[in-house]
Design a protein around this motif. Sequence first.
Motif, PDB file in Angstrom:
ATOM      1  N   TRP A   1     -13.261 -10.708   6.969  1.00  0.00           N
ATOM      2  CA  TRP A   1     -11.589 -10.886   6.717  1.00  0.00           C
ATOM      3  C   TRP A   1     -11.151  -9.453   7.631  1.00  0.00           C
ATOM      4  O   TRP A   1     -11.835  -8.700   8.129  1.00  0.00           O
ATOM      5  CB  TRP A   1     -11.456  -9.757   5.135  1.00  0.00           C
ATOM      6  N   VAL A   2      -9.883  -9.872   8.350  1.00  0.00           N
ATOM      7  CA  VAL A   2      -9.373  -9.157   9.275  1.00  0.00           C
ATOM      8  C   VAL A   2      -8.055  -8.639   8.932  1.00  0.00           C
ATOM      9  O   VAL A   2      -7.227  -9.332   8.359  1.00  0.00           O
ATOM     10  CB  VAL A   2      -9.430  -9.543  10.725  1.00  0.00           C
ATOM     11  N   LEU A   3      -7.612  -7.644   9.306  1.00  0.00           N
ATOM     12  CA  LEU A   3      -6.297  -6.943   9.068  1.00  0.00           C
ATOM     13  C   LEU A   3      -5.286  -7.547  10.186  1.00  0.00           C
ATOM     14  O   LEU A   3      -5.478  -7.066  11.445  1.00  0.00           O
ATOM     15  CB  LEU A   3      -6.207  -5.482   9.122  1.00  0.00           C
ATOM     16  N   ASN A   4      -4.358  -8.296   9.860  1.00  0.00           N
ATOM     17  CA  ASN A   4      -3.403  -9.020  10.633  1.00  0.00           C
ATOM     18  C   ASN A   4      -2.351  -8.123  11.178  1.00  0.00           C
ATOM     19  O   ASN A   4      -1.911  -8.241  12.328  1.00  0.00           O
ATOM     20  CB  ASN A   4      -2.685 -10.018  10.123  1.00  0.00           C
ATOM     21  N   THR A   5      -2.178  -6.877  10.238  1.00  0.00           N
ATOM     22  CA  THR A   5      -1.214  -6.067  10.725  1.00  0.00           C
ATOM     23  C   THR A   5      -1.747  -4.552  10.829  1.00  0.00           C
ATOM     24  O   THR A   5      -2.655  -4.437  10.146  1.00  0.00           O
ATOM     25  CB  THR A   5      -0.107  -5.818   9.533  1.00  0.00           C
ATOM     26  N   GLY A   6      -1.524  -4.073  12.247  1.00  0.00           N
ATOM     27  CA  GLY A   6      -2.202  -2.729  12.102  1.00  0.00           C
ATOM     28  C   GLY A   6      -1.732  -1.570  11.532  1.00  0.00           C
ATOM     29  O   GLY A   6      -0.646  -1.991  10.511  1.00  0.00           O
ATOM     30  N   PRO A   7      -2.038  -0.454  11.571  1.00  0.00           N
ATOM     31  CA  PRO A   7      -1.461   0.579  10.785  1.00  0.00           C
ATOM     32  C   PRO A   7       0.181   0.916  10.929  1.00  0.00           C
ATOM     33  O   PRO A   7       0.548   0.591  12.268  1.00  0.00           O
ATOM     34  CB  PRO A   7      -2.218   1.707  11.319  1.00  0.00           C
ATOM     35  N   PRO A   8       0.718   1.243  10.125  1.00  0.00           N
ATOM     36  CA  PRO A   8       2.189   1.577  10.314  1.00  0.00           C
ATOM     37  C   PRO A   8       2.408   2.720  11.354  1.00  0.00           C
ATOM     38  O   PRO A   8       1.371   3.522  11.584  1.00  0.00           O
ATOM     39  CB  PRO A   8       2.754   1.933   9.084  1.00  0.00           C
ATOM     40  N   LEU A   9       3.706   2.920  11.714  1.00  0.00           N
ATOM     41  CA  LEU A   9       4.019   4.065  12.385  1.00  0.00           C
ATOM     42  C   LEU A   9       4.341   5.428  11.521  1.00  0.00           C
ATOM     43  O   LEU A   9       4.846   5.294  10.596  1.00  0.00           O
ATOM     44  CB  LEU A   9       5.339   3.855  13.344  1.00  0.00           C
ATOM     45  N   PHE A  10       3.211   6.462  11.441  1.00  0.00           N
ATOM     46  CA  PHE A  10       3.373   7.327  10.841  1.00  0.00           C
ATOM     47  C   PHE A  10       4.368   8.394  11.531  1.00  0.00           C
ATOM     48  O   PHE A  10       4.197   8.702  12.582  1.00  0.00           O
ATOM     49  CB  PHE A  10       2.179   8.276  10.591  1.00  0.00           C
ATOM     50  N   LYS A  11       5.308   9.075  10.707  1.00  0.00           N
ATOM     51  CA  LYS A  11       6.467   9.962  11.384  1.00  0.00           C
ATOM     52  C   LYS A  11       6.413  11.209  10.734  1.00  0.00           C
ATOM     53  O   LYS A  11       5.926  11.312   9.462  1.00  0.00           O
ATOM     54  CB  LYS A  11       7.738   9.255  11.480  1.00  0.00           C
TER      55      LYS A  11
ATOM     56  N   VAL B   1       0.793  -1.214  -0.131  1.00  0.00           N
ATOM     57  CA  VAL B   1       0.037  -0.049  -0.157  1.00  0.00           C
ATOM     58  C   VAL B   1       0.971   1.023   0.057  1.00  0.00           C
ATOM     59  O   VAL B   1       1.741   1.248   0.515  1.00  0.00           O
ATOM     60  CB  VAL B   1      -0.869   0.012   1.366  1.00  0.00           C
ATOM     61  N   ASP B   2       0.344   2.119  -0.660  1.00  0.00           N
ATOM     62  CA  ASP B   2       1.253   3.506  -0.865  1.00  0.00           C
ATOM     63  C   ASP B   2       0.281   4.612  -0.423  1.00  0.00           C
ATOM     64  O   ASP B   2      -0.908   4.632  -0.668  1.00  0.00           O
ATOM     65  CB  ASP B   2       1.555   3.863  -2.351  1.00  0.00           C
ATOM     66  N   VAL B   3       0.526   5.291   0.712  1.00  0.00           N
ATOM     67  CA  VAL B   3      -0.228   6.223   1.080  1.00  0.00           C
ATOM     68  C   VAL B   3       0.471   7.658   1.117  1.00  0.00           C
ATOM     69  O   VAL B   3       1.716   7.651   1.259  1.00  0.00           O
ATOM     70  CB  VAL B   3      -0.526   6.041   2.884  1.00  0.00           C
ATOM     71  N   GLU B   4      -0.277   8.736   1.124  1.00  0.00           N
ATOM     72  CA  GLU B   4       0.097  10.262   1.303  1.00  0.00           C
ATOM     73  C   GLU B   4      -0.732  10.562   2.514  1.00  0.00           C
ATOM     74  O   GLU B   4      -1.944  10.479   2.592  1.00  0.00           O
ATOM     75  CB  GLU B   4       0.088  10.982   0.068  1.00  0.00           C
ATOM     76  N   TYR B   5       0.032  11.341   3.489  1.00  0.00           N
ATOM     77  CA  TYR B   5      -0.619  11.640   4.579  1.00  0.00           C
ATOM     78  C   TYR B   5       0.043  13.282   5.194  1.00  0.00           C
ATOM     79  O   TYR B   5       0.920  13.436   4.785  1.00  0.00           O
ATOM     80  CB  TYR B   5      -0.804  10.777   5.811  1.00  0.00           C
ATOM     81  N   TYR B   6      -0.547  13.755   6.127  1.00  0.00           N
ATOM     82  CA  TYR B   6       0.244  14.759   6.745  1.00  0.00           C
ATOM     83  C   TYR B   6      -0.530  15.010   8.311  1.00  0.00           C
ATOM     84  O   TYR B   6      -1.718  14.515   8.358  1.00  0.00           O
ATOM     85  CB  TYR B   6      -0.008  16.110   6.143  1.00  0.00           C
TER      86      TYR B   6
ATOM     87  N   ALA C   1       3.052  17.300   3.607  1.00  0.00           N
ATOM     88  CA  ALA C   1       2.632  16.090   3.246  1.00  0.00           C
ATOM     89  C   ALA C   1       3.893  14.857   2.960  1.00  0.00           C
ATOM     90  O   ALA C   1       5.117  15.435   2.792  1.00  0.00           O
ATOM     91  CB  ALA C   1       1.841  16.093   1.631  1.00  0.00           C
ATOM     92  N   LYS C   2       3.560  13.681   3.634  1.00  0.00           N
ATOM     93  CA  LYS C   2       4.708  12.676   3.473  1.00  0.00           C
ATOM     94  C   LYS C   2       4.055  11.385   2.639  1.00  0.00           C
ATOM     95  O   LYS C   2       2.659  11.342   2.681  1.00  0.00           O
ATOM     96  CB  LYS C   2       4.802  12.427   5.032  1.00  0.00           C
ATOM     97  N   LYS C   3       4.786  10.507   2.107  1.00  0.00           N
ATOM     98  CA  LYS C   3       4.400   9.508   1.514  1.00  0.00           C
ATOM     99  C   LYS C   3       5.162   8.245   2.407  1.00  0.00           C
ATOM    100  O   LYS C   3       6.154   8.232   3.007  1.00  0.00           O
ATOM    101  CB  LYS C   3       5.042   9.309   0.131  1.00  0.00           C
ATOM    102  N   LEU C   4       4.391   7.045   2.295  1.00  0.00           N
ATOM    103  CA  LEU C   4       4.748   5.823   3.068  1.00  0.00           C
ATOM    104  C   LEU C   4       4.382   4.685   2.223  1.00  0.00           C
ATOM    105  O   LEU C   4       3.073   4.632   1.706  1.00  0.00           O
ATOM    106  CB  LEU C   4       4.251   5.698   4.522  1.00  0.00           C
ATOM    107  N   GLN C   5       5.186   3.827   1.936  1.00  0.00           N
ATOM    108  CA  GLN C   5       4.672   2.557   1.453  1.00  0.00           C
ATOM    109  C   GLN C   5       4.822   1.306   2.612  1.00  0.00           C
ATOM    110  O   GLN C   5       5.844   1.060   3.232  1.00  0.00           O
ATOM    111  CB  GLN C   5       5.472   2.286   0.112  1.00  0.00           C
TER     112      GLN C   5
END
Length: 133
Positions: free
Chosen positions: A123-133, A93-98, A105-109
């Motif tokens: 269906w459940v997500l086995n991995t939680g969201p990443p650490l956004f920095k 997954v590729d996300v852009e956020y701020y 704005a930052k990007k994270l894959q």
Amino acid sequence: MKHLSFAIVLFCFLPLGCAAISEQARLEEYGRTMDSYETAMRLSDFNAACQYVDPSAMSRSDCLNRYDNLKMVSYEVLRMNLSKDNREVTQTVDVEYYFLDRYIAKKLQYEQSWRYQEEEKTWVLNTGPPLFK
């Protein structure tokens, strides 16, 4: 006798048909889940997004804390790999956020892992969201 042999053939192939229907239903549920999850992410509705995270992977409060002060700009699935038994999916997954207090704005894959829970038919997500920095 013809009717009996037809019934035996039908009875033998019925489980295969049921398995195919069950697999199709599982994949259709995956599609609905992804549509809902991606919409929640694009709208920054993290309360809804955290409902998909498996509690054994991450608590709801920890999930919500990962999104604290965050606004999602874009969310895009780049690659998807389905396991042979169609019960696990890995996505890149590729996300852009701020952050709301910084406006940079930052990007994270990152990788997501989804698993089908047979008992709940979800269906459940086995991995939680990443650490956004």
